[in-house]
Design a protein around this motif. Structure first.
Motif, PDB file in Angstrom:
ATOM      1  N   ALA A 106      -9.349  27.810  57.325  1.00  0.00           N
ATOM      2  CA  ALA A 106     -10.007  28.666  56.332  1.00  0.00           C
ATOM      3  C   ALA A 106      -9.053  29.002  55.189  1.00  0.00           C
ATOM      4  CB  ALA A 106     -10.511  29.945  56.993  1.00  0.00           C
ATOM      5  N   ALA A 107      -7.783  29.214  55.500  1.00  0.00           N
ATOM      6  CA  ALA A 107      -6.805  29.524  54.457  1.00  0.00           C
ATOM      7  C   ALA A 107      -6.610  28.340  53.520  1.00  0.00           C
ATOM      8  CB  ALA A 107      -5.477  29.928  55.093  1.00  0.00           C
ATOM      9  N   GLU A 108      -6.529  27.142  54.092  1.00  0.00           N
ATOM     10  CA  GLU A 108      -6.383  25.949  53.256  1.00  0.00           C
ATOM     11  C   GLU A 108      -7.612  25.738  52.389  1.00  0.00           C
ATOM     12  OE1 GLU A 108      -5.495  22.824  56.051  1.00  0.00           O
ATOM     13  OE2 GLU A 108      -3.349  22.946  55.579  1.00  0.00           O
ATOM     14  N   GLN A 109      -8.788  25.962  52.980  1.00  0.00           N
ATOM     15  CA  GLN A 109     -10.021  25.805  52.220  1.00  0.00           C
ATOM     16  C   GLN A 109     -10.093  26.804  51.069  1.00  0.00           C
ATOM     17  OE1 GLN A 109     -13.548  26.150  54.612  1.00  0.00           O
ATOM     18  NE2 GLN A 109     -14.882  25.286  53.053  1.00  0.00           N
ATOM     19  N   ALA A 110      -9.519  27.989  51.270  1.00  0.00           N
ATOM     20  CA  ALA A 110      -9.528  29.017  50.229  1.00  0.00           C
ATOM     21  C   ALA A 110      -8.470  28.764  49.158  1.00  0.00           C
ATOM     22  CB  ALA A 110      -9.309  30.391  50.858  1.00  0.00           C
ATOM     23  N   GLY A 111      -7.644  27.730  49.340  1.00  0.00           N
ATOM     24  CA  GLY A 111      -6.685  27.360  48.312  1.00  0.00           C
ATOM     25  C   GLY A 111      -5.300  27.954  48.469  1.00  0.00           C
ATOM     26  N   TYR A 112      -5.014  28.599  49.596  1.00  0.00           N
ATOM     27  CA  TYR A 112      -3.682  29.158  49.803  1.00  0.00           C
ATOM     28  C   TYR A 112      -2.684  28.049  50.141  1.00  0.00           C
ATOM     29  CZ  TYR A 112      -5.791  33.834  50.145  1.00  0.00           C
ATOM     30  OH  TYR A 112      -6.460  35.002  49.891  1.00  0.00           O
ATOM     31  N   ARG A 113      -1.450  28.234  49.747  1.00  0.00           N
ATOM     32  CA  ARG A 113      -0.340  27.375  50.170  1.00  0.00           C
ATOM     33  C   ARG A 113       0.271  28.037  51.392  1.00  0.00           C
ATOM     34  NH1 ARG A 113       5.162  26.332  48.857  1.00  0.00           N
ATOM     35  NH2 ARG A 113       5.267  28.332  47.748  1.00  0.00           N
ATOM     36  N   ILE A 114       0.139  27.399  52.544  1.00  0.00           N
ATOM     37  CA  ILE A 114       0.433  28.103  53.790  1.00  0.00           C
ATOM     38  C   ILE A 114       1.487  27.403  54.634  1.00  0.00           C
ATOM     39  CG2 ILE A 114      -1.884  29.099  53.908  1.00  0.00           C
ATOM     40  CD1 ILE A 114      -2.496  27.032  56.159  1.00  0.00           C
ATOM     41  N   GLN A 115       2.044  28.180  55.555  1.00  0.00           N
ATOM     42  CA  GLN A 115       2.828  27.638  56.659  1.00  0.00           C
ATOM     43  C   GLN A 115       2.223  28.155  57.948  1.00  0.00           C
ATOM     44  OE1 GLN A 115       7.080  28.130  56.472  1.00  0.00           O
ATOM     45  NE2 GLN A 115       7.371  27.664  58.641  1.00  0.00           N
ATOM     46  N   VAL A 116       2.054  27.267  58.923  1.00  0.00           N
ATOM     47  CA  VAL A 116       1.484  27.623  60.226  1.00  0.00           C
ATOM     48  C   VAL A 116       2.606  27.635  61.255  1.00  0.00           C
ATOM     49  CG1 VAL A 116      -0.144  26.958  62.027  1.00  0.00           C
ATOM     50  CG2 VAL A 116      -0.746  26.631  59.616  1.00  0.00           C
ATOM     51  N   ILE A 117       2.740  28.750  61.954  1.00  0.00           N
ATOM     52  CA  ILE A 117       3.781  28.887  62.967  1.00  0.00           C
ATOM     53  C   ILE A 117       3.119  29.088  64.317  1.00  0.00           C
ATOM     54  CG2 ILE A 117       5.793  30.202  63.740  1.00  0.00           C
ATOM     55  CD1 ILE A 117       4.652  30.646  60.202  1.00  0.00           C
ATOM     56  N   ASP A 118       3.423  28.221  65.277  1.00  0.00           N
ATOM     57  CA  ASP A 118       2.875  28.302  66.625  1.00  0.00           C
ATOM     58  C   ASP A 118       3.982  28.625  67.623  1.00  0.00           C
ATOM     59  OD1 ASP A 118       0.230  27.697  65.956  1.00  0.00           O
ATOM     60  OD2 ASP A 118       0.596  25.547  66.047  1.00  0.00           O
ATOM     61  N   GLN A 119       3.647  29.428  68.613  1.00  0.00           N
ATOM     62  CA  GLN A 119       4.597  29.758  69.665  1.00  0.00           C
ATOM     63  C   GLN A 119       3.888  29.817  71.013  1.00  0.00           C
ATOM     64  OE1 GLN A 119       8.248  30.554  69.576  1.00  0.00           O
ATOM     65  NE2 GLN A 119       7.776  29.186  67.862  1.00  0.00           N
ATOM     66  N   ASP A 120       4.635  29.496  72.058  1.00  0.00           N
ATOM     67  CA  ASP A 120       4.146  29.606  73.423  1.00  0.00           C
ATOM     68  C   ASP A 120       4.347  31.045  73.879  1.00  0.00           C
ATOM     69  OD1 ASP A 120       3.525  29.438  76.089  1.00  0.00           O
ATOM     70  OD2 ASP A 120       5.080  27.968  76.584  1.00  0.00           O
ATOM     71  N   VAL A 121       3.258  31.775  74.120  1.00  0.00           N
ATOM     72  CA  VAL A 121       3.379  33.171  74.534  1.00  0.00           C
ATOM     73  C   VAL A 121       4.121  33.278  75.864  1.00  0.00           C
ATOM     74  CG1 VAL A 121       2.115  35.290  75.078  1.00  0.00           C
ATOM     75  CG2 VAL A 121       1.249  33.755  73.316  1.00  0.00           C
ATOM     76  N   ALA A 122       3.971  32.283  76.730  1.00  0.00           N
ATOM     77  CA  ALA A 122       4.603  32.323  78.049  1.00  0.00           C
ATOM     78  C   ALA A 122       6.122  32.324  77.960  1.00  0.00           C
ATOM     79  CB  ALA A 122       4.138  31.123  78.879  1.00  0.00           C
ATOM     80  N   ALA A 123       6.695  31.975  76.794  1.00  0.00           N
ATOM     81  CA  ALA A 123       8.146  31.902  76.655  1.00  0.00           C
ATOM     82  C   ALA A 123       8.802  33.273  76.533  1.00  0.00           C
ATOM     83  CB  ALA A 123       8.501  31.051  75.439  1.00  0.00           C
TER      84      ALA A 123
END
Length: 481
Positions: A385-402
């Motif tokens: 949705a952010a990309e579709q809205a035209g934002y320049r983004i960075q996506v950060i993923d993390q394993d909650v179990a860590a």
């Protein structure tokens, strides 16, 4: 006049008339009354609305024992004691208690104590600032009428479906007995929550989804993790299928569900959870130039577009901005403030997007929790949705179990967190968490998104150790690289 029944009189006048006494309508009336305006609620069903009796409260009362048992099974010292069937009568009784046994006496007492009048019956607009109740009682509004009639479940036009008397969300949350076999149609929030609840209560559940996965409006990994968990619980999931026909030969008898693949499924009940429609088909919209049965188009102050004089408001589900109880109550606070400001002649600043009279969070900071096992909690924009809205983004993923808090919470903890960052402003646009207990993490993310808190300032919001909230630190570290 007391809430128990406003006295009958010709052309009774109020500052504000509210159609619908669910949480949204109650809050519009309360905010108006707190600002010194007189208010009346018109309700044809139970005061407290869908959330109190057929949605939020009963569904979560059904789900809490399910998730509590699932979590206990993962805690050393409790695994053996938790591996027992749920006490179904106790769970259903607990659910009934939380719905006040489908009686609204307590809600009516609250209205009375708040000084808000109640008129029971079906209210319809009858031209500008006029409402007729049950065809005879006439109410007039000095300043505003707010339509807060909510939404209803949609039963699609599948051959034989209506005649088979399917469950909707109301039936699924209020059923008095566990069906032996349940078919759930729909992979959204209602579908996955009710599949979770009724499977744990003993039903053999088949979940049918037209698309290719669950929870399609959330980050894809949320649907994947919930799918894994449902499969482990014994739910049969079929994606990419459509229901072509439904047959029930006798009332109370089995249901035959025919799929486009040619397969047939036999069940005791079928739950349709494929969407919602506005309850605006019989509220008199045509008398003010609007289309009956339509979603109401509103501005950020919740005032309905295209109505001369600006006296009509559409608050909650009816405007299709965010079909969630807490968002309806949020909108009600905004609408109440806007109505009272306009009644006093106070100008409203349209440009103040986070001001007292703008429901900006509906577009940028909507929080939602899905009470499955694992829980899913999200706020703001997904990466797509952010990309579709035209934002320049960075996506950060993390394993909650860590993080240490997750390991302490449960053995074999499974979860994932995502943060979507606007690179130009360095603020959080959205966050999604999946895992046991993550619903309680969500408000911190909501504050970050709604407050547009700079990433550099978030470094100073130190998460307590050892809690699951330490995942915030992992996300920020990954963003910094």
């Amino acid at each position: 006049m007391a809430a128990t029944e406003a006295t009958k009189a010709a052309d009774e006048a109020y500052d504000v008339i509210v159609l619908g006494a669910g949480p949204t309508g109650e809050n519009v009336a309360d905010r108006a009354h707190a600002a010194g305006l007189s208010a009346v609620l018109v309700e044809s069903e139970l005061v407290g609305g869908e959330c109190s009796y057929w949605a939020c409260m009963p569904s979560k009362a059904l789900l809490r024992p399910v998730t509590a048992r699932a979590e206990a099974r993962r805690v050393p010292g409790l695994k053996d004691t938790a591996d027992v069937p749920l006490d179904v009568p106790a769970v259903l009784a607990h659910r009934d208690e939380f719905t006040s046994y489908w009686k609204d006496d307590g809600q009516v007492r609250w209205l009375d104590s708040a000084g808000i009048d109640l008129v029971r019956g079906h209210g319809r607009l009858a031209g500008p600032r006029r409402v007729v109740v049950d065809g005879e009682r006439v109410l007039t509004a000095r300043h505003a009428v707010a339509v807060c009639t909510g939404s209803r479940a949609v039963v699609p036009p599948v051959p034989g479906l209506a005649e088979a008397r399917p469950w909707t969300s109301r039936d699924a949350t209020s059923a008095k007995a566990v069906p032996g076999r349940l078919v759930v149609v729909g992979g959204g929030v209602v579908g996955v929550e009710m599949a979770t609840a009724w499977r744990a209560l003993g039903s053999s559940v088949t979940l049918l989804v037209r698309g290719d996965g669950l929870l399609p409006r959330m980050e894809p990994f949320a649907g994947h993790l919930v799918t894994e968990s449902l499969a482990e619980a014994g739910v049969f999931l079929r994606t990419g299928v459509e229901v072509r026909e439904v047959r029930r030969e006798a009332p109370g008898g089995p249901v035959t569900v025919l799929l486009d693949s040619g397969d047939e499924i036999i069940a005791d009940e079928i739950l349709i959870a494929t969407g919602r429609a506005p309850r605006t088909d019989d509220v008199g919209l045509e008398t003010v130039g609007l289309t009956p049965g339509s979603w109401l188009d509103v501005d950020d102050s919740l005032r309905v577009s295209g109505v001369t004089g600006g006296w009509l408001y559409g608050v909650g589900d009816v405007n299709h901005r965010a079909l969630l109880t807490h968002q309806g109550k949020y909108q009600a606070r905004i609408a109440g403030a806007a109505i009272s400001a306009r009644a006093r002649g106070v100008p409203i600043l349209e440009s103040d997007r986070w001001g007292a009279h703008a429901a900006t969070a509906d577009r940028l900071a909507v929080p939602q929790v899905v009470f499955t096992d694992p829980e899913v909690a999200s706020v703001g924009l997904t990466a797509a949705a952010a990309e579709q809205a035209g934002y320049r983004i960075q996506v950060i993923d993390q394993d909650v179990a860590a993080v240490a808090g997750a390991s302490l919470y449960a053995d074999g903890y499974r979860g994932r967190a995502r943060m979507v960052v606007d690179l130009d402003r360095e603020v959080v646009l959205g966050a999604t968490f999946v895992g046991s207990g993550v619903g309680e993490l969500l408000h911190s993310a909501t504050v970050a998104v709604a407050g547009e808190v700079p990433i550099e300032r978030l470094w100073h919001a130190v998460p307590s150790y050892p809690t699951i909230s330490e995942v915030w630190l992992r996300l920020l570290e990954a963003y910094r690289g």
